[in-house]
Design an enzyme around this catalytic site. Sequence first.
Site, PDB file in Angstrom:
ATOM      1  CG  ASN A 131     -15.969  51.489   7.809  1.00  0.00           C
ATOM      2  OD1 ASN A 131     -16.626  50.508   8.179  1.00  0.00           O
ATOM      3  ND2 ASN A 131     -16.088  52.028   6.597  1.00  0.00           N
ATOM      4  CD1 TRP A 132     -13.526  47.976  12.984  1.00  0.00           C
ATOM      5  CD2 TRP A 132     -14.730  46.300  13.871  1.00  0.00           C
ATOM      6  NE1 TRP A 132     -13.288  47.955  14.332  1.00  0.00           N
ATOM      7  CE2 TRP A 132     -14.002  46.931  14.906  1.00  0.00           C
ATOM      8  CE3 TRP A 132     -15.547  45.226  14.194  1.00  0.00           C
ATOM      9  CZ2 TRP A 132     -14.072  46.525  16.239  1.00  0.00           C
ATOM     10  CZ3 TRP A 132     -15.628  44.817  15.517  1.00  0.00           C
ATOM     11  CH2 TRP A 132     -14.896  45.458  16.531  1.00  0.00           C
ATOM     12  CG  HIS A 169     -17.941  54.026   3.265  1.00  0.00           C
ATOM     13  ND1 HIS A 169     -17.438  53.359   2.170  1.00  0.00           N
ATOM     14  CD2 HIS A 169     -16.900  54.281   4.080  1.00  0.00           C
ATOM     15  CE1 HIS A 169     -16.131  53.220   2.340  1.00  0.00           C
ATOM     16  NE2 HIS A 169     -15.779  53.762   3.492  1.00  0.00           N
ATOM     17  CD  GLU A 173     -15.833  50.319   1.036  1.00  0.00           C
ATOM     18  OE1 GLU A 173     -16.371  49.842   2.046  1.00  0.00           O
ATOM     19  OE2 GLU A 173     -14.623  50.654   0.992  1.00  0.00           O
ATOM     20  CD  GLU A 179     -13.867  57.323   4.283  1.00  0.00           C
ATOM     21  OE1 GLU A 179     -12.978  56.781   4.968  1.00  0.00           O
ATOM     22  OE2 GLU A 179     -14.892  56.737   3.933  1.00  0.00           O
ATOM     23  CB  SER A 197      -4.533  54.781   2.258  1.00  0.00           C
ATOM     24  OG  SER A 197      -5.117  53.923   1.294  1.00  0.00           O
ATOM     25  N   GLY A 231      -8.632  49.664   6.868  1.00  0.00           N
ATOM     26  CA  GLY A 231      -7.704  48.554   7.102  1.00  0.00           C
ATOM     27  C   GLY A 231      -6.915  48.657   8.400  1.00  0.00           C
TER      28      GLY A 231
HETATM   29  P1  13P Z   1      -8.792  52.327   4.278  1.00  0.00           P
HETATM   30  O1  13P Z   1      -8.285  53.004   5.510  1.00  0.00           O
HETATM   31  O2  13P Z   1      -8.659  50.843   4.292  1.00  0.00           O
HETATM   32  O3  13P Z   1      -8.263  52.974   3.039  1.00  0.00           O
HETATM   33  O4  13P Z   1     -10.395  52.594   4.260  1.00  0.00           O
HETATM   34  C1  13P Z   1     -10.848  53.870   4.434  1.00  0.00           C
HETATM   35  C2  13P Z   1     -12.308  53.829   4.605  1.00  0.00           C
HETATM   36  O5  13P Z   1     -13.041  53.516   3.676  1.00  0.00           O
HETATM   37  C3  13P Z   1     -12.855  54.116   5.939  1.00  0.00           C
HETATM   38  O6  13P Z   1     -14.232  54.299   5.887  1.00  0.00           O
END
Ligand code: 13P
Length: 254
Positions: A11-12, A99, A101, A169, A215, A237
């Site tokens: 996921n960019w 997601h 976010e 997640e 992570s 990330g």
């Molecule tokens: P990270 O791998 O940066 O913690 O992000 C996870 C994520 O939100 C993938 O959708």
Amino acid sequence: MSKRKPLIAGNWKMNLDKLTGKKLVEDLANANIDYKKVDVLVAPSSILIQPALCSLSKIKNSIIVAAQNISHEEKGAFTGETSAAMVAASGAKYTLIGHSERRQLYVDTDQLINLKVKKALEHNLSVILCVGETLWDREASAAVETVLAQVGKGLKDIKSLTKIVLAYEPVWAIGTGVTASPKDAQNMHKAIREYVAKIRGKAVADKLRILYGGSVTPINAKELLSQKDIDGALVGGASLKSEDFLKIINFDKK
Ligand code: 13P
């Protein structure tokens, strides 16, 4: 190891641009990946879907391209939104939905998420439905309850789960460098699978892929992905650098 084929998804988020995205997908497409053993997906921002597909089409590979979100509406006066039809027409085969976010910053409620899942399926898009508890939920011993409620509401009235992947997640693990321990992650994945078995039957639950996200790095991927009910990873990330993402894709190879 699980019986399900692992899916490693990147996921960019709102990162990379046309040039850096192109370089990343070319690096992935040129790498030695055994697609019989693993599915690989990238989710660029919607405006980068077509350039990414264009770059990928020039190299032999089986990388799947996904959107990060869609509108729950079919079409019309919804400034700034992207419809499922547009995403499908751009050549993407999947979309992320729900997601954390989106849930936290854009108030994607469970009800809205359920509408988005239905809209995606109407347009023949597969879905990675994301769920996860906050630290507050976890500290209140409400993690499992929260996550199962998100799964139940997200999948409400969805008849077939063949085009659905779930991604667990935990919100406190996203972008923090703090990962759920393999044991805690496995426990949650098991609880999700048992819940799906209860509401949809064991055969459906046994086939359902449940990814872990939060992570994930080349260092912790192997242990997480070796858990019985963890069928892949949703990587933020570490999916932005081909070297790291490839190590996660090839987690099984060392
Ligand atoms: P990270 O791998 O940066 O913690 O992000 C996870 C994520 O939100 C993938 O959708």
